[in-house]
Scaffold this motif. Structure first.
Motif, PDB file in Angstrom:
ATOM      1  N   THR A  33       0.848  -1.188   0.000  1.00 38.52           N
ATOM      2  CA  THR A  33       0.000   0.000   0.000  1.00 38.52           C
ATOM      3  C   THR A  33       0.885   1.239   0.000  1.00 38.52           C
ATOM      4  O   THR A  33       1.787   1.353   0.826  1.00 38.52           O
ATOM      5  CB  THR A  33      -0.922   0.013   1.239  1.00 38.52           C
ATOM      6  N   GLN A  34       0.619   2.147  -0.934  1.00 33.37           N
ATOM      7  CA  GLN A  34       1.337   3.421  -0.971  1.00 33.37           C
ATOM      8  C   GLN A  34       0.459   4.476  -0.308  1.00 33.37           C
ATOM      9  O   GLN A  34      -0.738   4.556  -0.587  1.00 33.37           O
ATOM     10  CB  GLN A  34       1.642   3.863  -2.413  1.00 33.37           C
ATOM     11  N   ARG A  35       1.099   5.275   0.543  1.00 35.34           N
ATOM     12  CA  ARG A  35       0.366   6.327   1.252  1.00 35.34           C
ATOM     13  C   ARG A  35       1.138   7.641   1.158  1.00 35.34           C
ATOM     14  O   ARG A  35       2.349   7.648   1.060  1.00 35.34           O
ATOM     15  CB  ARG A  35       0.199   5.955   2.724  1.00 35.34           C
ATOM     16  N   VAL A  36       0.397   8.724   1.242  1.00 32.34           N
ATOM     17  CA  VAL A  36       0.976  10.060   1.284  1.00 32.34           C
ATOM     18  C   VAL A  36       0.594  10.659   2.632  1.00 32.34           C
ATOM     19  O   VAL A  36      -0.562  10.580   3.055  1.00 32.34           O
ATOM     20  CB  VAL A  36       0.444  10.944   0.136  1.00 32.34           C
ATOM     21  N   MET A  37       1.562  11.262   3.303  1.00 31.98           N
ATOM     22  CA  MET A  37       1.307  11.851   4.605  1.00 31.98           C
ATOM     23  C   MET A  37       0.787  13.285   4.447  1.00 31.98           C
ATOM     24  O   MET A  37       1.339  14.060   3.678  1.00 31.98           O
ATOM     25  CB  MET A  37       2.583  11.862   5.449  1.00 31.98           C
ATOM     26  N   GLN A  38      -0.272  13.574   5.161  1.00 34.55           N
ATOM     27  CA  GLN A  38      -0.730  14.953   5.297  1.00 34.55           C
ATOM     28  C   GLN A  38      -0.215  15.432   6.645  1.00 34.55           C
ATOM     29  O   GLN A  38      -0.311  14.726   7.644  1.00 34.55           O
ATOM     30  CB  GLN A  38      -2.250  15.042   5.266  1.00 34.55           C
ATOM     31  N   SER A  39       0.339  16.620   6.670  1.00 32.17           N
ATOM     32  CA  SER A  39       0.895  17.117   7.923  1.00 32.17           C
ATOM     33  C   SER A  39       0.329  18.488   8.256  1.00 32.17           C
ATOM     34  O   SER A  39      -0.259  19.166   7.421  1.00 32.17           O
ATOM     35  CB  SER A  39       2.419  17.161   7.834  1.00 32.17           C
ATOM     36  N   SER A  40       0.542  18.866   9.500  1.00 31.16           N
ATOM     37  CA  SER A  40       0.066  20.161   9.994  1.00 31.16           C
ATOM     38  C   SER A  40       1.216  20.833  10.731  1.00 31.16           C
ATOM     39  O   SER A  40       2.028  20.168  11.364  1.00 31.16           O
ATOM     40  CB  SER A  40      -1.106  19.933  10.950  1.00 31.16           C
ATOM     41  N   ASP A  41       1.253  22.158  10.682  1.00 30.38           N
ATOM     42  CA  ASP A  41       2.288  22.865  11.439  1.00 30.38           C
ATOM     43  C   ASP A  41       1.722  23.464  12.741  1.00 30.38           C
ATOM     44  O   ASP A  41       2.392  24.205  13.440  1.00 30.38           O
ATOM     45  CB  ASP A  41       2.968  23.933  10.592  1.00 30.38           C
ATOM     46  N   THR A  42       0.492  23.083  13.074  1.00 38.57           N
ATOM     47  CA  THR A  42      -0.139  23.585  14.290  1.00 38.57           C
ATOM     48  C   THR A  42       0.642  23.174  15.539  1.00 38.57           C
ATOM     49  O   THR A  42       0.763  23.936  16.484  1.00 38.57           O
ATOM     50  CB  THR A  42      -1.591  23.066  14.405  1.00 38.57           C
ATOM     51  N   TYR A  43       1.176  21.949  15.534  1.00 38.86           N
ATOM     52  CA  TYR A  43       1.884  21.426  16.702  1.00 38.86           C
ATOM     53  C   TYR A  43       3.379  21.270  16.447  1.00 38.86           C
ATOM     54  O   TYR A  43       4.060  20.545  17.144  1.00 38.86           O
ATOM     55  CB  TYR A  43       1.285  20.079  17.107  1.00 38.86           C
ATOM     56  N   GLY A  44       3.884  21.903  15.450  1.00 42.75           N
ATOM     57  CA  GLY A  44       5.299  21.796  15.103  1.00 42.75           C
ATOM     58  C   GLY A  44       5.436  21.552  13.619  1.00 42.75           C
ATOM     59  O   GLY A  44       4.465  21.323  12.908  1.00 42.75           O
ATOM     60  N   VAL A  45       6.633  21.617  13.145  1.00 46.25           N
ATOM     61  CA  VAL A  45       6.890  21.451  11.716  1.00 46.25           C
ATOM     62  C   VAL A  45       6.637  20.004  11.298  1.00 46.25           C
ATOM     63  O   VAL A  45       7.106  19.065  11.936  1.00 46.25           O
ATOM     64  CB  VAL A  45       8.350  21.849  11.397  1.00 46.25           C
TER      65      VAL A  45
END
Length: 165
Positions: A33-45
């Motif tokens: 399974t290939q996945r792409v990470m979604q990230s947020s900078d709300t809690y850090g880079v």
């Protein structure tokens, strides 16, 4: 029906309705399974927020218990038997999609019970190397199959384990 542990053991292999014989050794099923990470900078880079699936591959590696020219010719579909020889080679850039066939691996111990069958709807030989081993007491061909998308199968299922619908 509840799925239970699958013990394949020795199995028969059918590809496009043609028997390739029996297996000997470890049949390996691989789900990638290939996945792409979604990230947020709300809690850090680059803090992970979600993982989105973007693709899936289904592979089966099968050790065939018998070496024969007919099995090898079925696996290397572009092989030519002219002149009493098995000539192997093809044009670079050839598409394998037209050669895709239904692959079924059926555990011999199950008899007529299909509940542990492994089925790939449109399987092609995906291994870059097809290993043929010879010894004094036996010979063996190991081949890897990969499922391709079946456009007639609108639910996106590449294959399944269990009794056909």
């Amino acid at each position: 029906m509840a799925l239970q542990d699958i013990n394949v053991g020795y199995a028969t292999v059918t590809w496009g309705g043609t028997s390739l014989g029996e297996t000997e050794g470890e049949v390996r099923l691989e789900v990638i399974t290939q996945r792409v990470m979604q990230s947020s900078d709300t809690y850090g880079v680059e803090t992970p927020y979600d993982m989105i699936e973007v693709g899936r591959q289904l592979k089966v590696t099968v050790p065939m218990s018998e070496y024969s020219f007919s099995v090898l010719q079925n696996i290397v579909q572009t092989a030519d038997t002219a002149g009493g020889k098995l000539k192997i080679g093809e044009t670079v850039g050839a598409s394998t999609r037209a050669l895709a066939k239904k692959l079924v691996i059926h555990p011999i111990i199950k008899g007529s019970d299909l509940s542990s069958d492994i089925t790939l709807h449109k399987a092609v030989v995906s291994s870059e190397t097809i290993e043929v081993s010879f010894s004094n007491d036996r010979s063996q061909i190991e081949v890897e199959f990969m499922a391709l998308i079946d456009a007639t199968n609108t639910d996106g299922i590449l294959g399944y384990i269990g009794t056909p619908a």
